[in-house]
Design a protein around this motif. Sequence first.
Motif, PDB file in Angstrom:
ATOM      1  N   PHE A  19       0.814  -1.206   0.000  1.00  0.00           N
ATOM      2  CA  PHE A  19       0.000   0.000   0.000  1.00  0.00           C
ATOM      3  C   PHE A  19       0.853   1.264   0.000  1.00  0.00           C
ATOM      4  O   PHE A  19       2.031   1.238   0.341  1.00  0.00           O
ATOM      5  N   ALA A  20       0.213   2.341  -0.388  1.00  0.00           N
ATOM      6  CA  ALA A  20       0.815   3.668  -0.312  1.00  0.00           C
ATOM      7  C   ALA A  20      -0.076   4.538   0.566  1.00  0.00           C
ATOM      8  O   ALA A  20      -1.286   4.337   0.635  1.00  0.00           O
ATOM      9  N   LEU A  21       0.551   5.500   1.251  1.00  0.00           N
ATOM     10  CA  LEU A  21      -0.201   6.498   2.000  1.00  0.00           C
ATOM     11  C   LEU A  21      -0.404   7.708   1.094  1.00  0.00           C
ATOM     12  O   LEU A  21       0.543   8.188   0.463  1.00  0.00           O
ATOM     13  N   VAL A  22      -1.636   8.176   1.047  1.00  0.00           N
ATOM     14  CA  VAL A  22      -1.979   9.314   0.196  1.00  0.00           C
ATOM     15  C   VAL A  22      -2.460  10.445   1.100  1.00  0.00           C
ATOM     16  O   VAL A  22      -3.397  10.271   1.888  1.00  0.00           O
ATOM     17  N   TYR A  23      -1.801  11.589   0.999  1.00  0.00           N
ATOM     18  CA  TYR A  23      -2.189  12.783   1.747  1.00  0.00           C
ATOM     19  C   TYR A  23      -3.421  13.378   1.080  1.00  0.00           C
ATOM     20  O   TYR A  23      -3.428  13.623  -0.129  1.00  0.00           O
ATOM     21  N   ALA A  24      -4.466  13.605   1.870  1.00  0.00           N
ATOM     22  CA  ALA A  24      -5.726  14.086   1.313  1.00  0.00           C
ATOM     23  C   ALA A  24      -5.660  15.546   0.868  1.00  0.00           C
ATOM     24  O   ALA A  24      -6.531  16.013   0.157  1.00  0.00           O
ATOM     25  N   GLY A  25      -4.606  16.250   1.279  1.00  0.00           N
ATOM     26  CA  GLY A  25      -4.343  17.580   0.764  1.00  0.00           C
ATOM     27  C   GLY A  25      -4.993  18.714   1.504  1.00  0.00           C
ATOM     28  O   GLY A  25      -5.507  18.529   2.585  1.00  0.00           O
ATOM     29  N   PRO A  26      -4.975  19.854   0.912  1.00  0.00           N
ATOM     30  CA  PRO A  26      -4.522  20.127  -0.456  1.00  0.00           C
ATOM     31  C   PRO A  26      -3.005  20.333  -0.507  1.00  0.00           C
ATOM     32  O   PRO A  26      -2.467  20.852   0.453  1.00  0.00           O
ATOM     33  N   PRO A  27      -2.359  20.019  -1.573  1.00  0.00           N
ATOM     34  CA  PRO A  27      -2.860  19.214  -2.691  1.00  0.00           C
ATOM     35  C   PRO A  27      -2.772  17.725  -2.355  1.00  0.00           C
ATOM     36  O   PRO A  27      -1.911  17.297  -1.584  1.00  0.00           O
ATOM     37  N   LYS A  28      -3.659  16.954  -2.942  1.00  0.00           N
ATOM     38  CA  LYS A  28      -3.659  15.506  -2.754  1.00  0.00           C
ATOM     39  C   LYS A  28      -2.416  14.930  -3.421  1.00  0.00           C
ATOM     40  O   LYS A  28      -2.093  15.272  -4.553  1.00  0.00           O
ATOM     41  N   ARG A  29      -1.683  14.073  -2.663  1.00  0.00           N
ATOM     42  CA  ARG A  29      -0.472  13.473  -3.231  1.00  0.00           C
ATOM     43  C   ARG A  29      -0.091  12.210  -2.485  1.00  0.00           C
ATOM     44  O   ARG A  29      -0.394  12.047  -1.306  1.00  0.00           O
ATOM     45  N   LEU A  56       2.489   9.938  -0.610  1.00  0.00           N
ATOM     46  CA  LEU A  56       3.658  10.212   0.220  1.00  0.00           C
ATOM     47  C   LEU A  56       4.755   9.211  -0.126  1.00  0.00           C
ATOM     48  O   LEU A  56       4.606   8.026   0.127  1.00  0.00           O
ATOM     49  N   GLY A  57       5.832   9.701  -0.703  1.00  0.00           N
ATOM     50  CA  GLY A  57       6.904   8.822  -1.141  1.00  0.00           C
ATOM     51  C   GLY A  57       8.107   8.800  -0.227  1.00  0.00           C
ATOM     52  O   GLY A  57       8.911   7.881  -0.275  1.00  0.00           O
ATOM     53  N   ASP A  58       8.261   9.807   0.641  1.00  0.00           N
ATOM     54  CA  ASP A  58       9.426   9.896   1.519  1.00  0.00           C
ATOM     55  C   ASP A  58       9.028   9.500   2.933  1.00  0.00           C
ATOM     56  O   ASP A  58       8.540  10.326   3.702  1.00  0.00           O
ATOM     57  N   ASP A  59       9.249   8.230   3.272  1.00  0.00           N
ATOM     58  CA  ASP A  59       8.871   7.739   4.602  1.00  0.00           C
ATOM     59  C   ASP A  59       9.700   8.362   5.714  1.00  0.00           C
ATOM     60  O   ASP A  59       9.339   8.266   6.883  1.00  0.00           O
ATOM     61  N   ASP A  60      10.830   8.988   5.379  1.00  0.00           N
ATOM     62  CA  ASP A  60      11.686   9.609   6.396  1.00  0.00           C
ATOM     63  C   ASP A  60      11.266  11.045   6.715  1.00  0.00           C
ATOM     64  O   ASP A  60      11.745  11.627   7.682  1.00  0.00           O
ATOM     65  N   ALA A  61      10.385  11.622   5.907  1.00  0.00           N
ATOM     66  CA  ALA A  61       9.932  12.997   6.149  1.00  0.00           C
ATOM     67  C   ALA A  61       9.128  13.052   7.448  1.00  0.00           C
ATOM     68  O   ALA A  61       8.375  12.137   7.766  1.00  0.00           O
ATOM     69  N   PRO A  62       9.285  14.139   8.210  1.00  0.00           N
ATOM     70  CA  PRO A  62       8.506  14.257   9.448  1.00  0.00           C
ATOM     71  C   PRO A  62       7.047  14.612   9.147  1.00  0.00           C
ATOM     72  O   PRO A  62       6.736  15.202   8.114  1.00  0.00           O
TER      73      PRO A  62
END
Length: 95
Positions: free
Chosen positions: A59-69, A71-77
């Motif tokens: 699975f992938a985690l999708v940020y509902a936004g805005p903007p919807k995207r 999340l590809g960087d699991d290390d980002a806070p």
Amino acid sequence: RAAAKARVDSTEEAAGPAAKRVRVRLPAGPPLARAFREGDAISVVRDFVDASGRAPRNFALVYAGPPKRTLGDDDAPLSSLGPGPVALMVADLDA
């Protein structure tokens, strides 16, 4: 999933002003919700979702936004997603 569950079980839910409320909508069933620390990496949320046993295997985690995207960087806070609570969705990558 066992490793993810162990990592989640070893951390307490965040509280206070540094807590960031995250709600995750799954493909089926009720959403998951938990408070994390703003400095926690997105990978901690991924572990939480995986440990629930309700997410698809891939699975992938999708940020509902805005903007919807996606999340590809699991290390980002989590703070990189902006102030306030965060709404995420789980996308089944094998569907």
